[in-house]
Design an enzyme around this catalytic site. Structure first.
Site, mmCIF file in Angstrom:
data_model
loop_
_atom_site.group_PDB
_atom_site.id
_atom_site.type_symbol
_atom_site.label_atom_id
_atom_site.label_comp_id
_atom_site.label_asym_id
_atom_site.label_seq_id
_atom_site.Cartn_x
_atom_site.Cartn_y
_atom_site.Cartn_z
ATOM 1 N N SER A 7 19.464 -41.289 20.924
ATOM 2 C CA SER A 7 20.360 -41.193 19.651
ATOM 3 C C SER A 7 19.881 -39.859 19.046
ATOM 4 O O SER A 7 18.840 -39.352 19.244
ATOM 5 C CB SER A 7 20.198 -42.091 19.013
ATOM 6 O OG SER A 7 18.955 -42.581 18.743
ATOM 7 N N GLU A 9 20.147 -37.748 15.039
ATOM 8 C CA GLU A 9 20.355 -37.893 13.754
ATOM 9 C C GLU A 9 21.031 -36.658 12.967
ATOM 10 O O GLU A 9 20.198 -35.586 13.295
ATOM 11 C CB GLU A 9 18.956 -38.574 13.031
ATOM 12 C CG GLU A 9 19.096 -38.610 11.537
ATOM 13 C CD GLU A 9 17.967 -39.211 11.061
ATOM 14 O OE1 GLU A 9 17.597 -40.513 11.424
ATOM 15 O OE2 GLU A 9 17.309 -38.619 10.289
ATOM 16 N N ASP A 100 14.214 -43.606 -0.871
ATOM 17 C CA ASP A 100 13.416 -42.950 -2.242
ATOM 18 C C ASP A 100 14.723 -42.612 -3.172
ATOM 19 O O ASP A 100 15.702 -42.595 -2.995
ATOM 20 C CB ASP A 100 13.024 -41.597 -1.655
ATOM 21 C CG ASP A 100 12.031 -41.820 -0.347
ATOM 22 O OD1 ASP A 100 11.296 -42.471 -0.467
ATOM 23 O OD2 ASP A 100 12.316 -41.040 0.319
ATOM 24 N N PHE A 207 7.896 -31.000 5.652
ATOM 25 C CA PHE A 207 8.601 -32.367 5.970
ATOM 26 C C PHE A 207 7.384 -33.270 6.112
ATOM 27 O O PHE A 207 7.482 -34.446 5.630
ATOM 28 C CB PHE A 207 9.331 -32.266 7.303
ATOM 29 C CG PHE A 207 10.770 -31.505 6.954
ATOM 30 C CD1 PHE A 207 11.099 -31.112 5.636
ATOM 31 C CD2 PHE A 207 11.451 -31.157 8.166
ATOM 32 C CE1 PHE A 207 12.626 -30.536 5.512
ATOM 33 C CE2 PHE A 207 12.768 -30.291 7.901
ATOM 34 C CZ PHE A 207 13.125 -30.216 6.635
ATOM 35 N N HIS A 257 14.531 -40.954 19.464
ATOM 36 C CA HIS A 257 15.931 -40.753 18.648
ATOM 37 C C HIS A 257 15.334 -39.330 17.901
ATOM 38 O O HIS A 257 14.216 -39.224 17.365
ATOM 39 C CB HIS A 257 15.739 -41.603 17.441
ATOM 40 C CG HIS A 257 16.493 -41.537 16.144
ATOM 41 N ND1 HIS A 257 17.841 -41.711 16.091
ATOM 42 C CD2 HIS A 257 16.430 -41.104 14.765
ATOM 43 C CE1 HIS A 257 18.775 -41.666 15.130
ATOM 44 N NE2 HIS A 257 17.615 -41.170 14.306
#
Length: 275
Positions: A7, A9, A100, A207, A257
């Site tokens: 998958s 994102e 968040d 990140f 993913h």
């Protein structure tokens, strides 16, 4: 790729130009035939409409799509309305997260943890949604201890999640150890490995500091040695991440993913090496 849980994102674009660029990216990545595309949901639901718009467009294109849904700062009424929107658009898959809060926003809301959101989704919609939740092989940055983090993960699965997607990592042993501990704790559902391609060392470090993902020292030093040589950074990143993916799949990971950052090239290159 011989895995049913491949998958990709995206994040919802904020401009018309970004929307068009994502369409081009998505068309390229759709050629890889992923099981589904997921779309993130901003802090406190700040990209709620953008998430829905992107997901419904993906569905119109004939692909399965999974919107993220975060609950911190939300109410039962607001979450119920979002779930109804998803159902009305024939969305059958969700990524359920605590999420968040936006900067400067108080705790607020009626949900404190992701397991409460999963319980609510199940109570409201039964088995309509296939629910994915987050997992943290290297521990959630706000967790008090690895055991507390594992207990939190187990609660999410017991609340009714179908599967989990991990935060990205570059140490396959961390993933395998986490899965082993989750199995000992009674979790039998698939735990899909989250993969972040390496294309920009400065961005990756930023990140990783935010989400608590460790960049192994040897990778950090190697990236630093390339300076601004982006071609070498990308070539090195491709080798490192592909090798890790090969090890993960060989070791029993049920799928991958990819955090694409709305770019097609790196994910495509890794995928083509894995086929």
């Amino acid at each position: 790729m011989k895995t049913p849980n491949f998958s990709i994102e995206f994040f919802p674009p904020k401009t018309a130009e970004g929307t068009e660029k994502l369409r081009v990216t998505r068309a390229k990545l759709a050629e890889l035939n992923p099981k589904y595309f997921s779309v993130t949901f901003g802090a406190g639901g700040t990209t709620q409409q953008g998430t829905l718009d992107t997901v419904t467009e993906i569905r119109r294109e004939g692909h399965d799509a999974a919107p993220h849904l975060s609950c911190v700062g939300g109410t039962r009424e607001s979450i119920r309305a979002i779930l109804n929107d998803f159902k009305a658009n024939d969305i059958r898959r969700l990524v359920a997260l605590r999420g968040d809060l936006p900067s400067g926003y108080g705790m607020g809301g009626e949900f404190r943890y992701a397991n409460e959101l999963v319980e609510f989704i199940r109570a409201e919609t039964g088995d309509w949604f296939h629910i994915e939740v987050a997992a943290y092989p290297e521990m959630h940055p706000q967790a008090r201890s690895p055991q507390d983090d594992l207990n939190s993960f187990v609660r999410k699965m017991q609340a009714g999640a179908n599967a989990a997607i991990t935060q990205y990592f570059y140490n396959a042993d961390a993933y395998f150890r986490f899965v082993e501990e989750a199995r000992k704790a009674g979790v039998t559902a698939p735990i899909v490995a989250g993969i972040m391609p390496i294309t920009n060392s400065t961005q990756l470090q930023r990140f990783s500091e935010m989400c608590g993902a460790e960049i192994p020292r040897w990778i950090r030093l190697k990236l630093a040695s390339y300076g601004d040589d982006t071609a070498s950074i990308k070539a090195f990143g491709l080798d490192v991440v592909t090798a890790m993916c090969e090890r993960l799949l060989a070791g029993g990971a049920p799928g991958l993913h990819f955090y694409s950052l709305n770019q097609a090239a790196a994910t495509t290159a890794i995928w083509q090496r894995l086929v």
